[in-house]
Scaffold this active site. Structure first.
Site, PDB file in Angstrom:
ATOM      1  N   ARG A 137      10.784 -11.043  40.196  1.00  0.00           N
ATOM      2  CA  ARG A 137       9.500 -11.528  39.680  1.00  0.00           C
ATOM      3  C   ARG A 137       8.665 -10.355  39.168  1.00  0.00           C
ATOM      4  O   ARG A 137       8.600  -9.305  39.780  1.00  0.00           O
ATOM      5  CB  ARG A 137       8.724 -12.252  40.789  1.00  0.00           C
ATOM      6  CG  ARG A 137       7.285 -12.555  40.358  1.00  0.00           C
ATOM      7  CD  ARG A 137       6.674 -13.705  41.092  1.00  0.00           C
ATOM      8  NE  ARG A 137       6.445 -13.453  42.505  1.00  0.00           N
ATOM      9  CZ  ARG A 137       5.935 -14.374  43.333  1.00  0.00           C
ATOM     10  NH1 ARG A 137       5.622 -15.580  42.889  1.00  0.00           N
ATOM     11  NH2 ARG A 137       5.777 -14.084  44.607  1.00  0.00           N
ATOM     12  N   ARG A 177       4.922  -7.059  42.500  1.00  0.00           N
ATOM     13  CA  ARG A 177       3.935  -7.159  43.573  1.00  0.00           C
ATOM     14  C   ARG A 177       4.421  -6.442  44.826  1.00  0.00           C
ATOM     15  O   ARG A 177       5.582  -6.565  45.193  1.00  0.00           O
ATOM     16  CB  ARG A 177       3.656  -8.630  43.886  1.00  0.00           C
ATOM     17  CG  ARG A 177       2.681  -9.271  42.922  1.00  0.00           C
ATOM     18  CD  ARG A 177       2.652 -10.762  43.008  1.00  0.00           C
ATOM     19  NE  ARG A 177       2.598 -11.273  44.379  1.00  0.00           N
ATOM     20  CZ  ARG A 177       2.569 -12.580  44.680  1.00  0.00           C
ATOM     21  NH1 ARG A 177       2.596 -13.482  43.713  1.00  0.00           N
ATOM     22  NH2 ARG A 177       2.529 -12.970  45.925  1.00  0.00           N
ATOM     23  N   ARG A 195       7.166 -13.179  54.920  1.00  0.00           N
ATOM     24  CA  ARG A 195       6.442 -14.301  54.320  1.00  0.00           C
ATOM     25  C   ARG A 195       7.201 -15.618  54.501  1.00  0.00           C
ATOM     26  O   ARG A 195       6.594 -16.659  54.685  1.00  0.00           O
ATOM     27  CB  ARG A 195       6.200 -14.030  52.823  1.00  0.00           C
ATOM     28  CG  ARG A 195       5.134 -12.954  52.617  1.00  0.00           C
ATOM     29  CD  ARG A 195       5.143 -12.414  51.215  1.00  0.00           C
ATOM     30  NE  ARG A 195       4.771 -13.415  50.228  1.00  0.00           N
ATOM     31  CZ  ARG A 195       5.049 -13.318  48.938  1.00  0.00           C
ATOM     32  NH1 ARG A 195       5.712 -12.279  48.478  1.00  0.00           N
ATOM     33  NH2 ARG A 195       4.659 -14.244  48.114  1.00  0.00           N
TER      34      ARG A 195
HETATM   35  P1  ADP Z   1       5.677 -19.252  43.635  1.00  0.00           P
HETATM   36  O1  ADP Z   1       4.391 -19.489  42.901  1.00  0.00           O
HETATM   37  O2  ADP Z   1       6.167 -20.476  44.359  1.00  0.00           O
HETATM   38  O3  ADP Z   1       5.623 -18.063  44.518  1.00  0.00           O
HETATM   39  P2  ADP Z   1       6.742 -18.442  41.024  1.00  0.00           P
HETATM   40  O4  ADP Z   1       6.426 -19.591  40.129  1.00  0.00           O
HETATM   41  O5  ADP Z   1       5.934 -17.219  40.882  1.00  0.00           O
HETATM   42  O6  ADP Z   1       6.808 -18.951  42.556  1.00  0.00           O
HETATM   43  O7  ADP Z   1       8.293 -18.096  40.821  1.00  0.00           O
HETATM   44  C1  ADP Z   1       8.907 -17.015  41.518  1.00  0.00           C
HETATM   45  C2  ADP Z   1       9.847 -16.260  40.576  1.00  0.00           C
HETATM   46  O8  ADP Z   1      10.967 -17.074  40.252  1.00  0.00           O
HETATM   47  C3  ADP Z   1       9.194 -15.912  39.220  1.00  0.00           C
HETATM   48  O9  ADP Z   1       9.708 -14.672  38.798  1.00  0.00           O
HETATM   49  C4  ADP Z   1       9.631 -17.044  38.302  1.00  0.00           C
HETATM   50  O10 ADP Z   1       9.696 -16.614  36.940  1.00  0.00           O
HETATM   51  C5  ADP Z   1      11.009 -17.407  38.852  1.00  0.00           C
HETATM   52  N1  ADP Z   1      11.294 -18.847  38.798  1.00  0.00           N
HETATM   53  C6  ADP Z   1      10.438 -19.893  38.924  1.00  0.00           C
HETATM   54  N2  ADP Z   1      11.076 -21.094  38.835  1.00  0.00           N
HETATM   55  C7  ADP Z   1      12.397 -20.795  38.658  1.00  0.00           C
HETATM   56  C8  ADP Z   1      13.592 -21.600  38.501  1.00  0.00           C
HETATM   57  N3  ADP Z   1      13.541 -22.936  38.515  1.00  0.00           N
HETATM   58  N4  ADP Z   1      14.753 -20.938  38.347  1.00  0.00           N
HETATM   59  C9  ADP Z   1      14.798 -19.571  38.344  1.00  0.00           C
HETATM   60  N5  ADP Z   1      13.722 -18.771  38.488  1.00  0.00           N
HETATM   61  C10 ADP Z   1      12.526 -19.359  38.644  1.00  0.00           C
HETATM   62  P1  ADP Z   2       3.426 -16.918  46.407  1.00  0.00           P
HETATM   63  O1  ADP Z   2       3.042 -17.627  45.115  1.00  0.00           O
HETATM   64  O2  ADP Z   2       4.539 -15.971  46.183  1.00  0.00           O
HETATM   65  O3  ADP Z   2       3.673 -17.858  47.528  1.00  0.00           O
HETATM   66  P2  ADP Z   2       0.631 -16.315  46.587  1.00  0.00           P
HETATM   67  O4  ADP Z   2       0.202 -15.613  45.363  1.00  0.00           O
HETATM   68  O5  ADP Z   2       0.367 -17.784  46.672  1.00  0.00           O
HETATM   69  O6  ADP Z   2       2.176 -16.038  46.788  1.00  0.00           O
HETATM   70  O7  ADP Z   2       0.020 -15.643  47.872  1.00  0.00           O
HETATM   71  C1  ADP Z   2       0.128 -14.262  48.104  1.00  0.00           C
HETATM   72  C2  ADP Z   2      -0.554 -13.948  49.432  1.00  0.00           C
HETATM   73  O8  ADP Z   2      -1.952 -14.298  49.360  1.00  0.00           O
HETATM   74  C3  ADP Z   2      -0.026 -14.717  50.627  1.00  0.00           C
HETATM   75  O9  ADP Z   2       1.115 -14.103  51.205  1.00  0.00           O
HETATM   76  C4  ADP Z   2      -1.245 -14.679  51.566  1.00  0.00           C
HETATM   77  O10 ADP Z   2      -1.382 -13.415  52.187  1.00  0.00           O
HETATM   78  C5  ADP Z   2      -2.412 -14.823  50.604  1.00  0.00           C
HETATM   79  N1  ADP Z   2      -2.785 -16.235  50.405  1.00  0.00           N
HETATM   80  C6  ADP Z   2      -2.734 -16.951  49.248  1.00  0.00           C
HETATM   81  N2  ADP Z   2      -3.159 -18.212  49.445  1.00  0.00           N
HETATM   82  C7  ADP Z   2      -3.480 -18.321  50.770  1.00  0.00           C
HETATM   83  C8  ADP Z   2      -3.946 -19.376  51.608  1.00  0.00           C
HETATM   84  N3  ADP Z   2      -4.171 -20.621  51.123  1.00  0.00           N
HETATM   85  N4  ADP Z   2      -4.174 -19.098  52.911  1.00  0.00           N
HETATM   86  C9  ADP Z   2      -3.970 -17.880  53.410  1.00  0.00           C
HETATM   87  N5  ADP Z   2      -3.502 -16.851  52.692  1.00  0.00           N
HETATM   88  C10 ADP Z   2      -3.259 -17.051  51.382  1.00  0.00           C
END
Ligand code: ADP
Ligand code: ADP
Ligand code: ZN
Length: 214
Positions: A127, A160, A171
């Site tokens: 990512r 990140r 996580r």
């Molecule tokens: P989340 O918000 O649940 O943490 P993201 O949307 O940021 O997840 O996706 C995590 C990573 O995986 C990103 O680099 C994204 O481009 C990729 N990704 C998202 N959906 C898919 C999929 N269906 N297949 C492969 N890679 C994906």
């Molecule tokens: P991802 O999309 O990969 O799941 P996020 O961008 O949603 O990651 O979150 C990154 C980090 O921000 C989390 O690991 C947590 O530390 C914090 N965070 C985001 N949303 C929340 C929430 N609703 N409650 C508590 N912590 C949060």
């Protein structure tokens, strides 16, 4: 329409939430993006949140809930929104439900993007994120036109800190302990919909569209 995205870190919540937001013309609200913007701008909130985020832990509910409730009270949220990364704990969900029900309102759908843990680590290391505009890419599955540069705004992309494998493992543990119970919580309210998040991004979106248009 008010939608919640559920799923493990890296399941594709953000990717799908952006597509839903574009298509249904509602704001995409990511608490993670709000925290990262605050960290980038060096605010007090950002400095506090960073302590938890760097360790793969959740930011405390009190802090997170306040930010979210302020955000959904904004004018652009009148016709709905898609929440990405909130709620992440049962108490967060309860506060949101209470705030909505006081206005005679409720969440319409909780969409669970289902991806097993072993696919997650791989996805996260690839990512790449743009802290300026919030766009997300993947070196293999969603590459940019120019390596390391955001297609949308031209700024440099980052890996990140919390997407490094050690932190991702932490996580995932936090997810199973504190966030996964929300699946049953929303199933109990009859608004849970699950999609297979291991499919191609476009396919996942088609499945979500079918749910929202049914
Ligand atoms: P989340 O918000 O649940 O943490 P993201 O949307 O940021 O997840 O996706 C995590 C990573 O995986 C990103 O680099 C994204 O481009 C990729 N990704 C998202 N959906 C898919 C999929 N269906 N297949 C492969 N890679 C994906
Ligand atoms: P991802 O999309 O990969 O799941 P996020 O961008 O949603 O990651 O979150 C990154 C980090 O921000 C989390 O690991 C947590 O530390 C914090 N965070 C985001 N949303 C929340 C929430 N609703 N409650 C508590 N912590 C949060
Ligand atoms: Zn950008």
């Amino acid at each position: 329409m008010k939608i919640i995205m559920l799923g493990a870190p890296g399941a594709g919540k953000g990717t799908q939430a952006k597509r839903i937001a574009d298509k249904w013309k509602i704001p995409h609200i990511s608490t993670g993006d709000i925290f990262r913007a605050n960290i980038k701008n060096g605010t007090e909130l950002g400095m506090e949140a960073k302590k938890y985020m760097d360790q793969g832990a959740l930011v405390p509910d009190e802090l997170t809930v306040k930010i979210l409730l302020d955000r959904v009270a904004a004018k652009d949220c009148e016709n709905g929104y898609v929440l990405d990364g909130f709620p992440r704990t049962i108490p967060q969900a309860e506060v949101l439900d209470k705030a909505l029900s006081e206005m005679g309102d409720s969440i319409d759908y909780a969409i669970n993007v289902d991806v097993p843990d072993d696919s997650i680590i791989n996805r996260m290391s690839g990512r790449r994120a743009c802290v300026s505009c919030g766009a997300t890419y993947h070196i293999e599955f969603a590459p940019t036109k120019t390596e390391g540069i955001c297609d949308r705004c031209g700024k440099e992309l980052i890996l990140r800190d919390d997407d490094k494998p050690e932190t991702v493992k932490k996580r995932l543990m936090v997810y199973h302990e504190q966030t996964q119970p929300l699946i049953d919580y929303y199933a109990g309210k009859n608004i849970l919909k699950s999609v297979d998040g291991t499919k191609d991004m476009k396919e996942v979106f088609k499945d979500i569209q079918a749910i929202l248009e049914a």
